[in-house]
Design an enzyme around this catalytic site. Sequence first.
Site, short mmCIF file in Angstrom:
data_model
loop_
_atom_site.label_atom_id
_atom_site.label_comp_id
_atom_site.label_asym_id
_atom_site.label_seq_id
_atom_site.Cartn_x
_atom_site.Cartn_y
_atom_site.Cartn_z
N ASP A 12 25.26 11.50 -24.81
CA ASP A 12 24.42 11.58 -26.01
C ASP A 12 23.01 11.87 -25.51
OD1 ASP A 12 22.71 11.07 -28.12
OD2 ASP A 12 23.80 9.32 -28.84
N ASP A 53 27.17 12.72 -32.21
CA ASP A 53 25.94 12.97 -31.42
C ASP A 53 26.23 13.13 -29.93
OD1 ASP A 53 26.61 10.35 -30.85
OD2 ASP A 53 24.78 9.48 -31.67
N GLN A 96 19.13 9.89 -24.47
CA GLN A 96 19.59 8.48 -24.57
C GLN A 96 20.49 8.01 -23.43
OE1 GLN A 96 21.32 6.60 -28.38
NE2 GLN A 96 23.12 6.82 -27.08
N GLY A 105 25.00 11.81 -6.65
CA GLY A 105 26.32 12.29 -6.23
C GLY A 105 27.44 12.11 -7.25
N ASN A 106 27.27 11.19 -8.21
CA ASN A 106 28.32 10.94 -9.19
C ASN A 106 27.67 10.41 -10.47
OD1 ASN A 106 30.62 9.67 -10.58
ND2 ASN A 106 31.70 10.06 -8.66
N TYR A 229 21.33 -2.97 -25.19
CA TYR A 229 22.01 -2.09 -26.13
C TYR A 229 21.51 -0.64 -26.00
CZ TYR A 229 23.64 0.15 -30.30
OH TYR A 229 24.23 1.03 -31.15
N LYS A 232 26.93 3.07 -28.37
CA LYS A 232 28.27 2.86 -27.82
C LYS A 232 28.62 3.98 -26.85
CE LYS A 232 30.23 -0.97 -29.20
NZ LYS A 232 29.91 -2.10 -28.34
N ASP A 287 26.55 5.10 -40.46
CA ASP A 287 26.63 5.77 -39.14
C ASP A 287 28.08 5.93 -38.68
OD1 ASP A 287 23.90 5.97 -39.08
OD2 ASP A 287 23.60 4.62 -37.38
C1 F6R Z 1 25.66 3.50 -32.92
C2 F6R Z 1 24.38 4.17 -33.14
C3 F6R Z 1 23.64 3.95 -34.40
C4 F6R Z 1 22.32 3.22 -34.16
C5 F6R Z 1 21.56 2.96 -35.47
C6 F6R Z 1 20.18 2.32 -35.25
O1 F6R Z 1 26.18 3.82 -31.68
O2 F6R Z 1 23.94 4.89 -32.28
O3 F6R Z 1 24.41 3.29 -35.35
O4 F6R Z 1 22.54 2.01 -33.50
O5 F6R Z 1 21.37 4.16 -36.18
O6 F6R Z 1 19.44 3.11 -34.39
P1 F6R Z 1 17.90 2.84 -34.06
O7 F6R Z 1 17.81 1.42 -33.59
O8 F6R Z 1 17.55 3.84 -33.01
O9 F6R Z 1 17.15 3.07 -35.33
MG MG Z 2 27.72 8.96 -29.95
MG MG Z 3 23.00 8.84 -30.62
#
Ligand code: F6R
Ligand code: MG
Ligand code: MG
Length: 371
Positions: A12, A53, A96, A105-106, A229, A232, A287
Amino acid sequence: MVKTTVSIIKADLGSIVGHHRVHPKQMELAKQMMEQAKKSKMINSYHVTHVGDDLELIMSHNKGENNPEIHKLAWDVFTKVTNEVSKPLKLYAAGQDLLSDTFSGNVKGMGPGVAELEFEERKSDPIVIFMADKTEPGAWNMPLYKIFADPFNTAGLVIDPDLHSGFIFEVLDVMEGKTVRINTPEESYDLLALIGTTGRYVISKVYRKDGLPAAAASTSRLSLIAGRYVGKDDPVLIVRAQHGLPAVGEVLAPFAFPYLVAGWMRGSHYGPIMPVSVKDAVVSYFDGPPRVVALGFQVSNGELIGLSGSEPADLFADPAFDRARQLANEIAFYMRLHGEFMPARLGPEEMEYTTLPQVLEKLKEKWKKEK
Ligand code: F6R
Ligand code: MG
Ligand code: MG
């Protein structure tokens, strides 16, 4: 015989309208760089696509798994796309998944997700590549179990003598960084005892009993790498099919049931995984809901063969999966009626890696001993 390797490396790198989808200019630049790599014979063929994304680089080559040149190529694509497209366009969460500044290397452990499978080509070698958005690697546990160990899903386990002796599952404990090999059908209950805990035990590889490589999954958990965080992991998976392996239809069948996976909004909720065509591989409602795409290729003399060039078959672009999509919409709505109550929200161990602890921290002073 020269072996062929199929590698998917994904990240991403920022997206348009929040976490909705990859921008076409990111894809364009990635394609140019892949074309260059093909011309210079570093790779044999490629396909660039996206799921939500996540920018996905699918490549075939003869350099084996964990090859530093291939990993560097992907890393260079990701940094260039970030610097030349994501940042100038101020795409959301630019770069991100690039958790490090220097390549060593990896790409494993640096943010991007990787699944690679090296194998000797059979007379004909169909493969299915699954890519998901808004979920984690444990999301493949249930379909992999069904494909390779459940006779109610895979008729071949019962009927076909070449599948009848079963498969070997390699399971990774993501907390301890250890792997274990489990044989099915003999040790199926042991396997289920582990892989039912999807946040900790993830299937990394599957082999036929004679050692033939059958599947490879990405296993990185971004939150464990970064210690915080970062969205994902949005995993990918390569599955070989047919002629002594599960048929393509058996490989796709588990996705007719939109089972619940961890991820979705803020990586903190359970939601149904919706099988979609590439055209519908975007996320919107809360989302999500989490999406999965399945692309089919033939692997031939080291190349990915699709419908035209390496343009793959879009296997979920089929009314046969309409019911799963409809059910996923209903389950998504039902889960959201729970708001922030468990089990719609993940359990406390998983929430450790979200922004929730910061909120709880604020309440720390207010707690009083029970009288
Ligand atoms: C899940 C994801 C989205 C964000 C959410 C808040 O993997 O990427 O659900 O967690 O949109 O994002 P921020 O904190 O950047 O506003
Ligand atoms: Mg994603
Ligand atoms: Mg994203």
